[in-house]
Design a protein around this motif. Structure first.
Motif, PDB file in Angstrom:
ATOM      1  N   CYS A   2       0.638  -1.252   0.023  1.00  0.00           N
ATOM      2  CA  CYS A   2      -0.229  -0.076   0.067  1.00  0.00           C
ATOM      3  C   CYS A   2       0.999   1.246   0.043  1.00  0.00           C
ATOM      4  CB  CYS A   2      -1.062   0.236   1.109  1.00  0.00           C
ATOM      5  SG  CYS A   2      -2.073   1.487   1.211  1.00  0.00           S
ATOM      6  N   ALA A   3       0.319   2.042  -0.658  1.00  0.00           N
ATOM      7  CA  ALA A   3       1.036   3.767  -0.797  1.00  0.00           C
ATOM      8  C   ALA A   3       0.099   4.747  -0.740  1.00  0.00           C
ATOM      9  CB  ALA A   3       1.682   3.607  -2.182  1.00  0.00           C
ATOM     10  N   LEU A   4       0.422   5.789  -0.086  1.00  0.00           N
ATOM     11  CA  LEU A   4      -0.534   6.974   0.147  1.00  0.00           C
ATOM     12  C   LEU A   4      -0.233   7.992  -0.871  1.00  0.00           C
ATOM     13  CD1 LEU A   4      -0.719   6.737   4.020  1.00  0.00           C
ATOM     14  CD2 LEU A   4      -2.421   5.958   2.357  1.00  0.00           C
ATOM     15  N   THR A   5      -1.316   8.632  -1.193  1.00  0.00           N
ATOM     16  CA  THR A   5      -1.154   9.805  -2.090  1.00  0.00           C
ATOM     17  C   THR A   5      -1.616  11.168  -1.135  1.00  0.00           C
ATOM     18  OG1 THR A   5      -3.291   9.721  -2.840  1.00  0.00           O
ATOM     19  CG2 THR A   5      -1.629   8.872  -4.138  1.00  0.00           C
ATOM     20  N   ARG A  53      -7.831   8.253   5.914  1.00  0.00           N
ATOM     21  CA  ARG A  53      -6.860   8.684   4.861  1.00  0.00           C
ATOM     22  C   ARG A  53      -6.316   7.468   4.184  1.00  0.00           C
ATOM     23  NH1 ARG A  53      -0.696  10.303   4.803  1.00  0.00           N
ATOM     24  NH2 ARG A  53      -0.753  11.134   2.789  1.00  0.00           N
ATOM     25  N   LEU A  54      -6.109   6.242   4.812  1.00  0.00           N
ATOM     26  CA  LEU A  54      -5.869   5.048   4.155  1.00  0.00           C
ATOM     27  C   LEU A  54      -6.915   4.740   2.958  1.00  0.00           C
ATOM     28  CD1 LEU A  54      -4.401   3.004   6.848  1.00  0.00           C
ATOM     29  CD2 LEU A  54      -3.172   3.596   4.900  1.00  0.00           C
ATOM     30  N   TYR A  55      -8.418   4.774   3.644  1.00  0.00           N
ATOM     31  CA  TYR A  55      -9.362   4.779   2.693  1.00  0.00           C
ATOM     32  C   TYR A  55      -9.607   5.324   1.567  1.00  0.00           C
ATOM     33  CZ  TYR A  55     -14.304   3.618   1.750  1.00  0.00           C
ATOM     34  OH  TYR A  55     -15.789   3.483   1.066  1.00  0.00           O
ATOM     35  N   ASN A  56      -9.124   6.655   1.765  1.00  0.00           N
ATOM     36  CA  ASN A  56      -9.330   7.639   0.469  1.00  0.00           C
ATOM     37  C   ASN A  56      -7.941   7.900  -0.203  1.00  0.00           C
ATOM     38  OD1 ASN A  56     -12.191   8.538   0.943  1.00  0.00           O
ATOM     39  ND2 ASN A  56     -11.424   9.599   2.823  1.00  0.00           N
ATOM     40  N   CYS A  57      -6.930   7.786   0.141  1.00  0.00           N
ATOM     41  CA  CYS A  57      -5.616   8.034  -0.365  1.00  0.00           C
ATOM     42  C   CYS A  57      -4.773   6.874  -0.509  1.00  0.00           C
ATOM     43  CB  CYS A  57      -4.989   9.086   0.446  1.00  0.00           C
ATOM     44  SG  CYS A  57      -6.162  10.606   0.543  1.00  0.00           S
ATOM     45  N   GLY A  58      -5.180   5.556  -0.064  1.00  0.00           N
ATOM     46  CA  GLY A  58      -4.253   4.263  -0.342  1.00  0.00           C
ATOM     47  C   GLY A  58      -4.559   3.616  -1.495  1.00  0.00           C
ATOM     48  N   PHE A  59      -3.512   3.110  -1.951  1.00  0.00           N
ATOM     49  CA  PHE A  59      -3.644   2.235  -3.145  1.00  0.00           C
ATOM     50  C   PHE A  59      -2.580   1.233  -3.140  1.00  0.00           C
ATOM     51  CE2 PHE A  59      -0.549   5.512  -4.476  1.00  0.00           C
ATOM     52  CZ  PHE A  59       0.091   4.828  -5.461  1.00  0.00           C
TER      53      PHE A  59
END
Length: 88
Positions: A2-5, A53-59
Protein backbone atom coordinates in the motif's frame (compact mmCIF):
# COMPACT_ATOMS: atom_id res chain seq x y z
CA UNK A 1 2.02 -3.02 -0.97
CA UNK A 2 0.00 0.00 0.00
CA UNK A 3 1.13 3.52 -0.86
CA UNK A 4 -0.50 6.83 0.11
CA UNK A 5 -1.18 9.93 -1.94
CA UNK A 6 -1.92 13.46 -0.80
CA UNK A 7 -5.60 13.16 -1.73
CA UNK A 8 -8.20 10.98 -3.45
CA UNK A 9 -7.89 12.80 -6.80
CA UNK A 10 -4.15 12.11 -6.96
CA UNK A 11 -4.74 8.45 -6.02
CA UNK A 12 -7.31 8.04 -8.77
CA UNK A 13 -5.00 9.60 -11.38
CA UNK A 14 -2.17 7.26 -10.38
CA UNK A 15 -4.44 4.24 -10.50
CA UNK A 16 -5.69 5.27 -13.96
CA UNK A 17 -2.12 5.71 -15.21
CA UNK A 18 -1.10 2.29 -13.87
CA UNK A 19 -4.18 0.58 -15.34
CA UNK A 20 -3.48 2.23 -18.71
CA UNK A 21 -0.08 0.52 -18.66
CA UNK A 22 -1.69 -2.79 -17.62
CA UNK A 23 -0.12 -2.72 -14.16
CA UNK A 24 -2.12 -4.45 -11.46
CA UNK A 25 -3.41 -2.01 -8.84
CA UNK A 26 -6.53 -1.13 -6.88
CA UNK A 27 -7.61 1.31 -4.17
CA UNK A 28 -6.85 0.39 -0.56
CA UNK A 29 -10.49 0.36 0.51
CA UNK A 30 -9.88 -1.59 3.70
CA UNK A 31 -8.35 1.37 5.52
CA UNK A 32 -11.56 2.22 7.30
CA UNK A 33 -13.88 -0.73 7.82
CA UNK A 34 -16.30 1.75 9.40
CA UNK A 35 -17.07 3.05 5.90
CA UNK A 36 -18.45 -0.31 4.73
CA UNK A 37 -22.17 -1.16 4.88
CA UNK A 38 -21.72 -4.27 7.03
CA UNK A 39 -20.12 -2.08 9.72
CA UNK A 40 -22.35 0.98 9.76
CA UNK A 41 -25.54 -1.09 9.59
CA UNK A 42 -24.54 -2.53 12.96
CA UNK A 43 -22.52 0.26 14.61
CA UNK A 44 -22.92 3.44 12.55
CA UNK A 45 -20.20 5.15 10.54
CA UNK A 46 -16.73 5.31 12.01
CA UNK A 47 -14.38 8.21 11.34
CA UNK A 48 -10.71 8.05 12.18
CA UNK A 49 -8.01 10.33 10.80
CA UNK A 50 -5.59 7.63 9.62
CA UNK A 51 -8.28 5.07 8.75
CA UNK A 52 -10.00 7.66 6.54
CA UNK A 53 -6.72 8.67 4.92
CA UNK A 54 -5.94 5.05 4.06
CA UNK A 55 -9.48 4.60 2.74
CA UNK A 56 -9.37 7.74 0.56
CA UNK A 57 -5.70 7.98 -0.43
CA UNK A 58 -4.28 4.46 -0.31
CA UNK A 59 -3.63 2.22 -3.29
CA UNK A 60 -1.72 -0.96 -3.99
CA UNK A 61 1.46 -1.34 -6.01
CA UNK A 62 2.56 -4.73 -7.34
CA UNK A 63 4.74 -6.74 -5.00
CA UNK A 64 5.88 -10.23 -5.91
CA UNK A 65 9.16 -12.14 -6.15
CA UNK A 66 9.32 -12.05 -9.95
CA UNK A 67 9.56 -8.27 -10.22
CA UNK A 68 12.83 -7.26 -11.81
CA UNK A 69 14.64 -3.97 -11.24
CA UNK A 70 13.39 -2.79 -14.64
CA UNK A 71 9.80 -3.55 -13.64
CA UNK A 72 10.12 -1.59 -10.41
CA UNK A 73 11.68 1.36 -12.25
CA UNK A 74 8.90 1.29 -14.87
CA UNK A 75 6.18 1.29 -12.21
CA UNK A 76 7.95 3.98 -10.18
CA UNK A 77 8.34 6.20 -13.23
CA UNK A 78 4.61 6.05 -13.96
CA UNK A 79 3.73 6.98 -10.37
CA UNK A 80 6.30 9.77 -10.16
CA UNK A 81 5.36 11.29 -13.53
CA UNK A 82 1.69 11.28 -12.57
CA UNK A 83 2.42 12.97 -9.24
CA UNK A 84 4.69 15.57 -10.88
CA UNK A 85 1.90 16.48 -13.33
CA UNK A 86 -0.34 17.32 -10.37
CA UNK A 87 2.11 19.49 -8.46
CA UNK A 88 2.97 23.10 -9.34
Amino acid sequence: FCALTKNKKERNKIIAALVKERISTRPFIHGNQGRHPYWFREYGPFEGIMADRLYNCGFFLPNHPYLQTEDIEFISDIVLKTVEEERP
